[in-house]
Design a protein around this motif. Structure first.
Motif, PDB file in Angstrom:
ATOM      1  N   UNK A 185       7.686   7.145   4.277  1.00 43.81           N
ATOM      2  CA  UNK A 185       8.149   6.807   2.929  1.00 43.81           C
ATOM      3  C   UNK A 185       7.049   5.978   2.273  1.00 43.81           C
ATOM      4  N   UNK A 186       6.285   6.617   1.405  1.00 43.98           N
ATOM      5  CA  UNK A 186       5.154   5.948   0.750  1.00 43.98           C
ATOM      6  C   UNK A 186       5.526   5.550  -0.670  1.00 43.98           C
ATOM      7  N   UNK A 187       5.189   4.341  -1.023  1.00 44.73           N
ATOM      8  CA  UNK A 187       5.376   3.856  -2.398  1.00 44.73           C
ATOM      9  C   UNK A 187       4.064   3.966  -3.177  1.00 44.73           C
ATOM     10  N   UNK A 188       3.043   4.564  -2.560  1.00 44.18           N
ATOM     11  CA  UNK A 188       1.726   4.734  -3.153  1.00 44.18           C
ATOM     12  C   UNK A 188       1.811   5.795  -4.260  1.00 44.18           C
ATOM     13  N   UNK A 189       0.966   5.857  -5.242  1.00 49.54           N
ATOM     14  CA  UNK A 189      -0.229   5.060  -5.408  1.00 49.54           C
ATOM     15  C   UNK A 189       0.008   3.756  -6.173  1.00 49.54           C
ATOM     16  N   UNK A 190       1.174   3.582  -6.791  1.00 49.08           N
ATOM     17  CA  UNK A 190       1.387   2.385  -7.606  1.00 49.08           C
ATOM     18  C   UNK A 190       2.016   1.248  -6.827  1.00 49.08           C
ATOM     19  N   UNK A 191       2.673   1.561  -5.731  1.00 46.50           N
ATOM     20  CA  UNK A 191       3.253   0.530  -4.885  1.00 46.50           C
ATOM     21  C   UNK A 191       2.297   0.165  -3.763  1.00 46.50           C
ATOM     22  N   UNK A 192       2.724  -0.786  -2.950  1.00 48.34           N
ATOM     23  CA  UNK A 192       1.858  -1.317  -1.892  1.00 48.34           C
ATOM     24  C   UNK A 192       2.439  -1.090  -0.496  1.00 48.34           C
ATOM     25  N   UNK A 193       3.489  -0.314  -0.378  1.00 46.56           N
ATOM     26  CA  UNK A 193       4.182  -0.196   0.900  1.00 46.56           C
ATOM     27  C   UNK A 193       4.215   1.231   1.406  1.00 46.56           C
ATOM     28  N   UNK A 194       4.187   1.343   2.722  1.00 42.75           N
ATOM     29  CA  UNK A 194       4.416   2.603   3.415  1.00 42.75           C
ATOM     30  C   UNK A 194       5.317   2.268   4.594  1.00 42.75           C
ATOM     31  N   UNK A 195       6.418   3.012   4.739  1.00 49.77           N
ATOM     32  CA  UNK A 195       7.358   2.795   5.838  1.00 49.77           C
ATOM     33  C   UNK A 195       7.426   4.055   6.682  1.00 49.77           C
ATOM     34  N   UNK A 196       7.726   3.878   7.970  1.00 50.61           N
ATOM     35  CA  UNK A 196       7.886   5.013   8.870  1.00 50.61           C
ATOM     36  C   UNK A 196       9.249   4.934   9.537  1.00 50.61           C
ATOM     37  N   UNK A 197       9.943   6.055   9.531  1.00 54.31           N
ATOM     38  CA  UNK A 197      11.205   6.201  10.254  1.00 54.31           C
ATOM     39  C   UNK A 197      10.923   7.157  11.406  1.00 54.31           C
ATOM     40  N   UNK A 198      11.076   6.681  12.628  1.00 53.45           N
ATOM     41  CA  UNK A 198      10.829   7.500  13.824  1.00 53.45           C
ATOM     42  C   UNK A 198      12.156   7.904  14.445  1.00 53.45           C
ATOM     43  N   UNK A 199      12.287   9.210  14.728  1.00 58.32           N
ATOM     44  CA  UNK A 199      13.509   9.769  15.295  1.00 58.32           C
ATOM     45  C   UNK A 199      13.233  10.336  16.675  1.00 58.32           C
ATOM     46  N   UNK A 200      14.208  10.194  17.578  1.00 58.29           N
ATOM     47  CA  UNK A 200      14.067  10.770  18.914  1.00 58.29           C
ATOM     48  C   UNK A 200      14.337  12.273  18.851  1.00 58.29           C
ATOM     49  N   UNK A 201      14.274  12.933  20.001  1.00 56.37           N
ATOM     50  CA  UNK A 201      14.440  14.388  20.071  1.00 56.37           C
ATOM     51  C   UNK A 201      15.826  14.840  19.607  1.00 56.37           C
ATOM     52  N   UNK A 202      16.811  13.923  19.639  1.00 58.70           N
ATOM     53  CA  UNK A 202      18.168  14.250  19.198  1.00 58.70           C
ATOM     54  C   UNK A 202      18.391  13.949  17.723  1.00 58.70           C
ATOM     55  N   UNK A 203      17.340  13.546  17.015  1.00 54.79           N
ATOM     56  CA  UNK A 203      17.469  13.268  15.595  1.00 54.79           C
ATOM     57  C   UNK A 203      18.098  11.916  15.288  1.00 54.79           C
ATOM     58  N   UNK A 204      18.028  10.978  16.224  1.00 51.41           N
ATOM     59  CA  UNK A 204      18.562   9.623  16.033  1.00 51.41           C
ATOM     60  C   UNK A 204      17.417   8.667  15.719  1.00 51.41           C
ATOM     61  N   UNK A 205      17.645   7.794  14.749  1.00 51.22           N
ATOM     62  CA  UNK A 205      16.616   6.840  14.351  1.00 51.22           C
ATOM     63  C   UNK A 205      16.350   5.860  15.484  1.00 51.22           C
ATOM     64  N   UNK A 206      15.080   5.760  15.892  1.00 47.54           N
ATOM     65  CA  UNK A 206      14.739   4.802  16.950  1.00 47.54           C
ATOM     66  C   UNK A 206      13.927   3.626  16.432  1.00 47.54           C
ATOM     67  N   UNK A 207      13.273   3.759  15.270  1.00 50.38           N
ATOM     68  CA  UNK A 207      12.585   2.613  14.658  1.00 50.38           C
ATOM     69  C   UNK A 207      12.347   2.886  13.188  1.00 50.38           C
ATOM     70  N   UNK A 208      12.260   1.796  12.422  1.00 51.52           N
ATOM     71  CA  UNK A 208      11.936   1.846  11.006  1.00 51.52           C
ATOM     72  C   UNK A 208      11.051   0.644  10.742  1.00 51.52           C
TER      73      UNK A 208
END
Length: 179
Positions: A72-95
């Motif tokens: 999830x990038x807020x670029x080019x006008x924002x300053x943030x980039x976030x990552x949502x990582x999902x396991x093999x079952x499609x469950x969120x494991x980190x953000x």
């Protein structure tokens, strides 16, 4: 006393709808103001919950370890980039926020390729530059360095597409969004 039977259920439905809309607006507000805290509350949840909260990711990748990463990038006008990582079952494991010192210093010059950089920070939204005298291509991501100084994180690649170096350059002009 005359009672119209359909009014109560209609009022209850309207009230329930208003509560649902208010809850969704509150969650969206939290997601915008404190995305990492909001994402942490979704850990273990399905991809659909993340999509409902944060919207469509700007980039998606299937990583070598089987993890699916949404950027999830807020670029080019924002300053943030976030990552949502999902396991093999499609469950969120980190953000998490991706433009931190820990994430930036994980880049390995001489080892990482353009694909590694894409998977970490997504497609750059700033113009890609090529410096012919250095024979280097540069990708840049806007960020803040403490204490909220606008800067650019740049990754330089050899002509073979391997990371040559990274650097953080302070933006001497300050925040372009302030007028």
């Amino acid at each position: 006393m005359s009672h119209t039977p359909h009014l109560f259920p209609l009022r209850a439905l309207r009230a329930a709808t208003l509560v649902t809309v208010a809850a969704a607006a509150l969650l969206a507000g939290c997601a915008a103001l404190e995305p990492v805290k909001t994402g942490d509350k979704l850990i273990g949840g399905p991809e659909s919950a993340v999509r409902e909260t944060f919207g469509t990711p700007t980039d998606t990748f299937k990583l070598a370890d089987g993890t699916t990463r949404w950027i999830y990038s807020k670029q080019p006008y924002g300053y943030d980039i976030y990552a949502a990582d999902f396991d093999a079952n499609g469950r969120l494991k980190s953000f998490r926020e991706m433009l931190t010192e820990a994430e930036i210093y994980s880049a390995k010059p001489g080892v990482w390729t353009k694909q590694d950089v894409l998977e970490r920070w997504g497609q750059p939204k700033e113009p890609i530059n090529y410096y012919p005298l250095m024979k280097r291509e540069a990708w840049s991501y806007r960020m803040y360095v403490p204490p909220y100084q606008p800067a650019h994180f740049s990754v330089y690649f050899t002509d073979a597409g391997v990371v040559d170096r990274t650097m953080i350059i302070l933006d001497a002009r300050g925040d372009r969004n302030r007028r």
